[in-house]
Enzyme design. Sequence first.
Site, PDB file in Angstrom:
ATOM      1  N   GLU A  52       0.826  -1.205   0.000  1.00  0.00           N
ATOM      2  CA  GLU A  52       0.000   0.000   0.000  1.00  0.00           C
ATOM      3  C   GLU A  52       0.860   1.255   0.000  1.00  0.00           C
ATOM      4  O   GLU A  52       0.590   2.220  -0.727  1.00  0.00           O
ATOM      5  CB  GLU A  52      -0.931   0.013   1.225  1.00  0.00           C
ATOM      6  CG  GLU A  52      -1.860  -1.193   1.296  1.00  0.00           C
ATOM      7  CD  GLU A  52      -1.289  -2.322   2.147  1.00  0.00           C
ATOM      8  OE1 GLU A  52      -2.064  -2.938   2.895  1.00  0.00           O
ATOM      9  OE2 GLU A  52      -0.070  -2.591   2.061  1.00  0.00           O
ATOM     10  N   SER A 172      20.589 -41.957  -9.287  1.00  0.00           N
ATOM     11  CA  SER A 172      19.387 -41.186  -9.608  1.00  0.00           C
ATOM     12  C   SER A 172      19.658 -40.046 -10.582  1.00  0.00           C
ATOM     13  O   SER A 172      18.734 -39.306 -10.917  1.00  0.00           O
ATOM     14  CB  SER A 172      18.786 -40.609  -8.324  1.00  0.00           C
ATOM     15  OG  SER A 172      19.707 -39.729  -7.690  1.00  0.00           O
ATOM     16  N   ASP A 204      23.785 -38.110  -1.998  1.00  0.00           N
ATOM     17  CA  ASP A 204      23.856 -37.233  -3.167  1.00  0.00           C
ATOM     18  C   ASP A 204      24.738 -36.002  -2.980  1.00  0.00           C
ATOM     19  O   ASP A 204      25.089 -35.344  -3.969  1.00  0.00           O
ATOM     20  CB  ASP A 204      22.448 -36.759  -3.551  1.00  0.00           C
ATOM     21  CG  ASP A 204      21.518 -37.914  -3.908  1.00  0.00           C
ATOM     22  OD1 ASP A 204      22.025 -38.972  -4.301  1.00  0.00           O
ATOM     23  OD2 ASP A 204      20.290 -37.731  -3.790  1.00  0.00           O
ATOM     24  N   SER A 226      19.369 -37.188  12.813  1.00  0.00           N
ATOM     25  CA  SER A 226      19.120 -37.642  14.188  1.00  0.00           C
ATOM     26  C   SER A 226      20.394 -38.025  14.920  1.00  0.00           C
ATOM     27  O   SER A 226      20.560 -37.723  16.108  1.00  0.00           O
ATOM     28  CB  SER A 226      18.139 -38.817  14.175  1.00  0.00           C
ATOM     29  OG  SER A 226      16.894 -38.431  13.629  1.00  0.00           O
ATOM     30  N   GLY A 297      14.471 -38.397   1.074  1.00  0.00           N
ATOM     31  CA  GLY A 297      14.343 -39.786   0.685  1.00  0.00           C
ATOM     32  C   GLY A 297      13.099 -40.442   1.237  1.00  0.00           C
ATOM     33  O   GLY A 297      12.269 -39.807   1.906  1.00  0.00           O
ATOM     34  N   THR A 299      12.436 -42.580   3.643  1.00  0.00           N
ATOM     35  CA  THR A 299      12.176 -42.667   5.085  1.00  0.00           C
ATOM     36  C   THR A 299      11.574 -41.378   5.621  1.00  0.00           C
ATOM     37  O   THR A 299      10.526 -41.390   6.288  1.00  0.00           O
ATOM     38  CB  THR A 299      13.472 -43.003   5.847  1.00  0.00           C
ATOM     39  OG1 THR A 299      13.982 -44.256   5.386  1.00  0.00           O
ATOM     40  CG2 THR A 299      13.207 -43.100   7.338  1.00  0.00           C
TER      41      THR A 299
END
Length: 377
Positions: A52, A172, A204, A226, A297, A299
């Site tokens: 504005e 991949s 990767d 983790s 991935g 998981t």
Amino acid sequence: MTHTYYMQQALTAARQSLYITSPNPRVGCVIEYGGKIIATGATQMAGGPHAEVMALAQARALGYVSLHQATVYVTLEPCSHYGRTPPCVDALIQAQPQCVVIAMLDPNPQVAGQGVAKLRAAGIKVVVGIEMEQALAINVGFVARMVRGRPWLWLKTASSLDGRTALEDGQSKWITGPEARHDGQHFRARSCVVLTGIGTVLDDDPLLNVRDFSTARQPIRAVVDSQLRLSPQAKLMNGDPVWVFTTQSNPELAQQLADKNAQVIELPPDPSGRVSVIALMQWLAQQQINEVHVEAGATFNGALLQAGYVDALLSYIAPMLIGAGRPLMQLPVLTQLNEAPRFEILHSKIIGKDVRLLMRHADHWQHLYTHIQQLQA
């Protein structure tokens, strides 16, 4: 011209700020005077002027001293509180247009109808609800954080026709073509955080940044790790901010990562010992994260889906069949077909030699849409 036409121009302006405004919403504004648009504005980076104010300044620069006969179109209710900038509603009241047309009310409790009330109290006509669904789509992450206390989460996948993301040995590169990979960078750019799991980093070694085009704001890269296995030599440790979510305490490694501008965040584990995705999403919301873009991935993808945190799927599908290979996500075995999570397809588009499907969780979207509707009631 109709309210809808001018609001669509304001929405186009809002999309110009798609990559830069976080944690603020993306807002566009146009000013109509005498049947034509005389000024346009879009919200700038956090701390900069809002849409504005940008439009009003442009109108003044063009010599429009009085806006008493003008109509202002804005894609989100003007803010009515002091944040990093003064309230936009005060600037509008000072300009005194004859009407302010608003696409949707602001779900921020600090606003939530107060901007509209102030405009009306100042004698300015207000119309609300024009192109509301489009306005919500532009700011779905901001609305999600305000309404339900967690960001909007995009899950991006690239797979073969039979749902494989890699060969069994992890190869991949590349299932999808360069056009699809370039297209995905735009979805990275609009997000506040690009999130992955440590498995993807180890397999990767991705950068996960936006590099196919220039952007004023890079999203923060984040890794769910983790057991804290991230190497300070990983490619994503290039000096730009990185968040590392873990359940482990390792001060020595944490310092090595900090030297590369990575922050290690310890979060509670879930019953399996992995980082709790519930705690993760709560932490991200506390950091004012609106949109999360996940490239991970099987998981981690599966954990997010099972937790009910996947709001939208961005799926690139290559016209190839792999057979045995790595799946899109690990999910429990279903006993009934009606137990399968379903998404609604919003768009399908051929990108190079691949297909892009953009899908969203209908219930998640409806929850936000209903809340915005109720604000206007």
